[in-house]
Design a protein around this motif. Sequence first.
Motif, mmCIF file in Angstrom:
data_model
loop_
_atom_site.group_PDB
_atom_site.id
_atom_site.type_symbol
_atom_site.label_atom_id
_atom_site.label_comp_id
_atom_site.label_asym_id
_atom_site.label_seq_id
_atom_site.Cartn_x
_atom_site.Cartn_y
_atom_site.Cartn_z
ATOM 1 N N THR A 57 17.427 11.366 -0.799
ATOM 2 C CA THR A 57 15.953 12.744 -1.202
ATOM 3 C C THR A 57 15.457 11.296 -3.050
ATOM 4 O O THR A 57 14.343 11.468 -3.561
ATOM 5 C CB THR A 57 15.089 14.139 -1.540
ATOM 6 N N ALA A 58 16.387 11.866 -4.048
ATOM 7 C CA ALA A 58 16.798 10.330 -4.612
ATOM 8 C C ALA A 58 16.092 9.616 -4.696
ATOM 9 O O ALA A 58 15.698 8.954 -5.664
ATOM 10 C CB ALA A 58 18.215 10.935 -5.684
ATOM 11 N N LEU A 59 16.835 8.297 -3.977
ATOM 12 C CA LEU A 59 15.952 7.338 -3.871
ATOM 13 C C LEU A 59 15.059 6.852 -3.498
ATOM 14 O O LEU A 59 13.565 6.210 -3.672
ATOM 15 C CB LEU A 59 17.082 7.318 -2.745
ATOM 16 N N VAL A 60 13.962 7.862 -2.364
ATOM 17 C CA VAL A 60 13.080 8.719 -1.846
ATOM 18 C C VAL A 60 11.703 8.303 -3.406
ATOM 19 O O VAL A 60 11.273 7.961 -3.587
ATOM 20 C CB VAL A 60 12.388 9.006 -1.011
ATOM 21 N N ILE A 61 11.880 9.727 -4.054
ATOM 22 C CA ILE A 61 11.804 9.586 -5.662
ATOM 23 C C ILE A 61 12.050 7.962 -6.429
ATOM 24 O O ILE A 61 10.892 8.035 -7.206
ATOM 25 C CB ILE A 61 12.493 10.656 -6.077
ATOM 26 N N ASN A 62 12.620 7.724 -6.353
ATOM 27 C CA ASN A 62 12.953 6.586 -7.323
ATOM 28 C C ASN A 62 12.283 5.142 -6.385
ATOM 29 O O ASN A 62 12.355 4.242 -7.170
ATOM 30 C CB ASN A 62 14.154 5.793 -7.164
ATOM 31 N N ALA A 63 12.070 4.985 -5.375
ATOM 32 C CA ALA A 63 11.406 3.564 -4.753
ATOM 33 C C ALA A 63 9.874 3.921 -5.628
ATOM 34 O O ALA A 63 9.965 2.269 -5.403
ATOM 35 C CB ALA A 63 11.265 4.809 -3.382
ATOM 36 N N ARG A 64 9.505 4.212 -6.353
ATOM 37 C CA ARG A 64 8.516 3.959 -6.332
ATOM 38 C C ARG A 64 8.643 2.366 -7.478
ATOM 39 O O ARG A 64 7.987 2.185 -8.430
ATOM 40 C CB ARG A 64 7.537 4.935 -7.236
ATOM 41 N N MET A 65 10.069 2.863 -7.759
ATOM 42 C CA MET A 65 10.103 1.734 -8.816
ATOM 43 C C MET A 65 10.454 0.230 -8.559
ATOM 44 O O MET A 65 9.970 -0.513 -8.869
ATOM 45 C CB MET A 65 11.436 1.542 -9.786
ATOM 46 N N ALA A 66 10.563 0.192 -7.107
ATOM 47 C CA ALA A 66 10.369 -1.477 -6.376
ATOM 48 C C ALA A 66 9.209 -1.971 -6.935
ATOM 49 O O ALA A 66 8.823 -3.578 -6.716
ATOM 50 C CB ALA A 66 10.644 -1.152 -4.668
ATOM 51 N N MET A 67 8.094 -0.859 -6.725
ATOM 52 C CA MET A 67 6.491 -1.397 -6.677
ATOM 53 C C MET A 67 6.730 -2.448 -8.408
ATOM 54 O O MET A 67 6.097 -3.355 -8.607
ATOM 55 C CB MET A 67 6.405 -0.700 -7.215
ATOM 56 N N ARG A 104 0.414 -0.833 0.007
ATOM 57 C CA ARG A 104 0.069 0.693 -0.040
ATOM 58 C C ARG A 104 0.894 1.654 -0.275
ATOM 59 O O ARG A 104 0.397 2.323 -0.212
ATOM 60 C CB ARG A 104 -1.043 0.503 1.483
ATOM 61 N N ALA A 105 1.671 1.554 0.773
ATOM 62 C CA ALA A 105 2.758 2.749 0.996
ATOM 63 C C ALA A 105 3.164 2.714 -0.462
ATOM 64 O O ALA A 105 3.857 3.874 -0.937
ATOM 65 C CB ALA A 105 3.648 1.888 1.615
ATOM 66 N N LEU A 106 3.969 1.834 -1.107
ATOM 67 C CA LEU A 106 4.970 1.720 -2.199
ATOM 68 C C LEU A 106 3.832 2.362 -3.464
ATOM 69 O O LEU A 106 4.064 3.058 -4.587
ATOM 70 C CB LEU A 106 5.329 0.366 -3.016
ATOM 71 N N LYS A 107 2.641 1.755 -3.581
ATOM 72 C CA LYS A 107 1.702 2.552 -4.619
ATOM 73 C C LYS A 107 1.155 3.825 -4.558
ATOM 74 O O LYS A 107 0.986 4.076 -5.215
ATOM 75 C CB LYS A 107 -0.123 1.551 -4.697
ATOM 76 N N LEU A 108 1.664 4.459 -3.058
ATOM 77 C CA LEU A 108 1.374 5.208 -2.986
ATOM 78 C C LEU A 108 2.309 6.765 -3.292
ATOM 79 O O LEU A 108 2.598 7.770 -3.399
ATOM 80 C CB LEU A 108 1.483 5.591 -1.303
ATOM 81 N N VAL A 109 3.576 5.930 -4.118
ATOM 82 C CA VAL A 109 5.075 7.065 -3.349
ATOM 83 C C VAL A 109 4.920 7.303 -4.696
ATOM 84 O O VAL A 109 4.858 8.605 -5.025
ATOM 85 C CB VAL A 109 5.815 5.424 -3.723
ATOM 86 N N ALA A 110 4.381 6.856 -5.926
ATOM 87 C CA ALA A 110 3.815 8.323 -7.058
ATOM 88 C C ALA A 110 3.914 8.949 -7.371
ATOM 89 O O ALA A 110 3.629 10.058 -7.825
ATOM 90 C CB ALA A 110 4.032 7.041 -8.442
ATOM 91 N N PRO A 111 2.179 8.834 -6.815
ATOM 92 C CA PRO A 111 1.512 9.610 -6.454
ATOM 93 C C PRO A 111 1.962 10.707 -5.531
ATOM 94 O O PRO A 111 1.584 12.286 -6.087
ATOM 95 C CB PRO A 111 -0.070 9.537 -6.418
ATOM 96 N N THR A 112 2.105 10.792 -4.700
ATOM 97 C CA THR A 112 2.483 11.684 -3.474
ATOM 98 C C THR A 112 4.297 11.893 -3.833
ATOM 99 O O THR A 112 4.241 13.224 -3.595
ATOM 100 C CB THR A 112 2.577 11.250 -1.945
#
Lengths: 105, 233
Positions: B78-88, A36-44
């Motif tokens: 910060t850069a890695l948090v921005i890219n964390a979505r790629m783990a998904m 759930r947290a990962l899915k929210l990373v992109a929009p936030t």
Amino acid sequence: MSPLLVVAIAGLGTYLIRVSLIAVLGKVTIPPLGERALKLVAPTVLAAIAAQGVFTVDGGLRPFDVRHVAALIGGLVAWRTGSVAWTLVAGMGSLWLLGWLVPGW
Amino acid sequence: MESSQARSAFLEGVRAVAALAVGALPFGLAFGVVAAASTAVPPLIGGLSSTIVFAGASQVALIDLLDSGAPWFLAIGTALVINARMAMYSGALATAFAEFPTRWRFGLPYLMTDQAAVVSILRFEEMTDPDERRWFFLGAGLTMWTPWHIATWVGVLAGGQIPASWRIDFAIPLMFTAMLVPSVRRRSDLVGALVAGIVTIAAIGVPLNLGLLIGTFTGIGVGMLVRDPEPAT
């Protein structure tokens, strides 16, 4: 720390994120809460960066100007068309047009 | 696998992201201009980050934070948090990639972008042959990689020549807006995005330029509390 080293660490970290679950398939699963947290990373994160780009300047609040209007127009076009190209055309186009029409913008 | 089959899967990947790759051009150009103007990062290294990091949003943030005097660990964090979505995306692609030869399995993720990943995840529902899948991903990945590099270096080299009155830097928030809109698919996304945006702006002036991270984490936290009417997809 040298800029090249900073970029290299960011690059390595980014690669490790990309490969993370591909590498550990079958050994680790993400718990539902983590998913759930990962899915929210992109929009936030995208909203945070976009907001910073539109509403702030040099670490302070940006006074109302043409960028707010152009971003709104770009946002509406993004929403209606779903197209990156049209968003850029509409946003940059309105930035230039309004900047030319309105004194001080 | 027949080479003609590989070629046709590769070309299908190319076509699938071609329109999105066009969008990478102005973004890459704007990033190159940012890199050329940086006070903390030499233009050459800023430009190289397109190869080393190859993730536009994080590259912009990295240079931006270093320019504003943030410590290196915060810029990287910060850069890695921005890219964390790629783990998904990594999780969504893991089953498909498990069937690839080792070199492909660990090499292709370098080419992972929002665009290439999303297009592949959707296409792999129908395309089930592992050989076709890896060529498809390679085609999609390279189709994003190439214009990103060309545009970056045009921006880096032309940087000084592009008149400030063009305000090319505005292409960056526009690009994020264009990516933001389709990423908001559920109620929790909308709430999370609004909270993230508002908190980031409210956090102007917070030391170490932590605003972006505070905004993002608050948005994620609040978004997780929101119940979505339908099961998350």
